[in-house]
Structure formats: structure tokens, C-alpha cells
Motif scaffolding. Structure first.
Motif, PDB file in Angstrom:
ATOM      1  N   GLY A  16      24.839  20.017  -0.883  1.00 12.79           N
ATOM      2  CA  GLY A  16      23.605  19.674  -0.197  1.00 12.79           C
ATOM      3  C   GLY A  16      22.428  19.479  -1.121  1.00 12.79           C
ATOM      4  O   GLY A  16      22.569  19.339  -2.340  1.00 12.79           O
ATOM      5  N   VAL A  29      13.297  15.717   5.569  1.00 14.20           N
ATOM      6  CA  VAL A  29      14.435  16.629   5.452  1.00 14.20           C
ATOM      7  C   VAL A  29      15.676  15.947   6.024  1.00 14.20           C
ATOM      8  O   VAL A  29      16.736  15.898   5.389  1.00 14.20           O
ATOM      9  CB  VAL A  29      14.141  17.958   6.176  1.00 14.20           C
ATOM     10  CG1 VAL A  29      15.361  18.871   6.160  1.00 14.20           C
ATOM     11  CG2 VAL A  29      12.936  18.660   5.563  1.00 14.20           C
ATOM     12  N   ASN A  30      15.539  15.412   7.230  1.00 16.63           N
ATOM     13  CA  ASN A  30      16.673  14.761   7.899  1.00 16.63           C
ATOM     14  C   ASN A  30      17.206  13.567   7.114  1.00 16.63           C
ATOM     15  O   ASN A  30      18.391  13.245   7.209  1.00 16.63           O
ATOM     16  CB  ASN A  30      16.283  14.316   9.306  1.00 16.63           C
ATOM     17  CG  ASN A  30      16.142  15.479  10.256  1.00 16.63           C
ATOM     18  OD1 ASN A  30      16.759  16.518  10.083  1.00 16.63           O
ATOM     19  ND2 ASN A  30      15.316  15.310  11.267  1.00 16.63           N
ATOM     20  N   VAL A  33      20.522  13.930   5.143  1.00 17.45           N
ATOM     21  CA  VAL A  33      21.840  14.058   5.776  1.00 17.45           C
ATOM     22  C   VAL A  33      22.739  12.860   5.445  1.00 17.45           C
ATOM     23  O   VAL A  33      23.843  13.046   4.922  1.00 17.45           O
ATOM     24  CB  VAL A  33      21.718  14.299   7.295  1.00 17.45           C
ATOM     25  CG1 VAL A  33      23.083  14.247   7.963  1.00 17.45           C
ATOM     26  CG2 VAL A  33      21.026  15.629   7.566  1.00 17.45           C
ATOM     27  N   PRO A  51      26.140  18.677   9.793  1.00 15.47           N
ATOM     28  CA  PRO A  51      25.191  19.204   8.817  1.00 15.47           C
ATOM     29  C   PRO A  51      24.718  20.610   9.168  1.00 15.47           C
ATOM     30  O   PRO A  51      24.593  20.954  10.346  1.00 15.47           O
ATOM     31  CB  PRO A  51      24.034  18.205   8.865  1.00 15.47           C
ATOM     32  CG  PRO A  51      24.148  17.537  10.186  1.00 15.47           C
ATOM     33  CD  PRO A  51      25.601  17.543  10.535  1.00 15.47           C
ATOM     34  N   TYR A  53      21.615  23.275   8.333  1.00 13.81           N
ATOM     35  CA  TYR A  53      20.288  23.527   7.787  1.00 13.81           C
ATOM     36  C   TYR A  53      20.222  25.018   7.484  1.00 13.81           C
ATOM     37  O   TYR A  53      20.359  25.846   8.373  1.00 13.81           O
ATOM     38  CB  TYR A  53      19.205  23.121   8.785  1.00 13.81           C
ATOM     39  CG  TYR A  53      19.152  21.632   9.018  1.00 13.81           C
ATOM     40  CD1 TYR A  53      18.121  20.868   8.479  1.00 13.81           C
ATOM     41  CD2 TYR A  53      20.127  20.974   9.761  1.00 13.81           C
ATOM     42  CE1 TYR A  53      18.061  19.495   8.683  1.00 13.81           C
ATOM     43  CE2 TYR A  53      20.088  19.604   9.966  1.00 13.81           C
ATOM     44  CZ  TYR A  53      19.051  18.876   9.426  1.00 13.81           C
ATOM     45  OH  TYR A  53      19.013  17.510   9.627  1.00 13.81           O
ATOM     46  N   VAL A  69      19.567  21.431   3.120  1.00 20.18           N
ATOM     47  CA  VAL A  69      20.336  20.600   4.040  1.00 20.18           C
ATOM     48  C   VAL A  69      21.706  20.463   3.402  1.00 20.18           C
ATOM     49  O   VAL A  69      21.812  20.024   2.250  1.00 20.18           O
ATOM     50  CB  VAL A  69      19.701  19.209   4.234  1.00 20.18           C
ATOM     51  CG1 VAL A  69      20.523  18.376   5.191  1.00 20.18           C
ATOM     52  CG2 VAL A  69      18.273  19.341   4.719  1.00 20.18           C
TER      53      VAL A  69
END
Length: 163
Positions: A16, A29-30, A33, A51, A53, A69
Motif C-alpha cells: 500500500g 487518499v482514494n 486504490v 482495499p 484503510y 491505503v
């Protein structure tokens, strides 16, 4: 009402990206992914689910937080610059699988914290001046948003490591 359980879990390897982020800019942040899944596929790695977190340090929802992530994998694989590896530790976890998708998470976290206190469960946290440092606090998304666009139907699992 969300049901809480205590589960024994083995360690879980992941790959990650770690960062400090704010909820106001969660799109940043997303965005990691698909990068992680793409790099994992390019390296010949096989994801072991949706995913995860990992919240490592929190003060309040309005403050920057340290988050990773990640994507679970059968064994750590090096993906190159900008990507990290690690394991979620083995141990006893307090677990919830709330209905309502991501929109239920704030309430779920509040209720889990309170329920743990009532049950006498010791969460694996260290409280410091810069916030609460979690040994393992995770949200794993179990539903693929491309197959289910309705956020309220997404399955999410929240887990806190216990001492």
C-alpha cells in the motif's frame, strides 16, 4: 444496530501507500486504490480482497491523520518507489460489519469505542499529545463499487486490535 464480535485473526500481509491526510481531501487518499491494484497486477501479485484503510494516528475528524491505503496479499511483494509493505498483526480484534456502507462508519466507530468500554475490552492504542496511535484500526471495503454503485449497499468491515 450493528453487531460487534471478537475474533482471533492471523497476521495479514499488505501492500500500500502511507500518508498524512484530511477528510476534506479524501479523494486524494482514494486515488491510491487503483494505483495499488495496478502496480500489484503489473508485478504479478494477487489481491486477497478489497482495499483496507489503516488508521494509524487520529486526533479528531477535522485534524490530519496518518493513514495507509492497502490491499491484502498472500505475501508481501515489493512494488517499487512510493509503495510499502507490512502486516496487520495477529491477535484478537473487535469487529463490526455495519449496514449502510461508508455513511455508517462515523456512527459505527463511536458505537464500537463505547461498546468496548462497556465490555471491558482494552483497545490496542497509545494516547499521546499528537493523537491516538492505533496498533491496528482498519476499514476494509468488501464490495466492488463498479458492481454496486449504491454506497448504502456497500459491505464494510471495521476492526480494532485488542490488547
Amino acid at each position: 444496530m450493528t453487531t460487534f464480535t471478537v475474533e482471533d485473526r492471523a497476521e495479514r500481509p499488505w501492500v500500500g501507500v502511507s500518508m498524512t491526510a484530511e477528510l476534506a481531501h479524501w479523494d486524494r487518499v482514494n486515488a491510491h486504490v487503483p494505483r495499488i491494484y495496478g502496480a500489484l497486477a503489473a508485478a504479478g501479485g494477487i489481491p486477497q480482497g478489497g482495499p483496507i484503510y489503516q488508521y494509524r494516528r487520529l486526533r479528531t475528524a477535522a485534524d490530519p491523520m496518518d493513514v495507509t491505503v492497502s490491499v491484502p496479499v498472500p505475501a508481501c511483494v515489493e512494488l517499487g518507489d512510493g509503495f510499502g509493505t507490512g502486516v496487520l498483526p495477529a491477535g484478537r480484534y473487535l469487529v463490526a460489519r455495519p449496514e449502510g456502507g461508508p455513511d455508517a462508519l462515523e456512527r459505527t466507530h463511536r458505537d464500537m469505542w463505547e461498546w468496548a468500554g462497556v465490555q471491558g475490552l482494552d483497545l490496542a492504542v497509545d494516547e499521546r499529545a499528537d493523537g491516538i496511535h492505533w496498533h491496528a484500526r482498519t476499514e476494509q471495503f468488501l464490495t466492488d463499487p463498479q458492481s454496486e454503485p449504491d454506497r448504502s449497499k456497500w459491505a464494510v468491515e471495521v476492526a480494532y486490535l485488542l490488547r
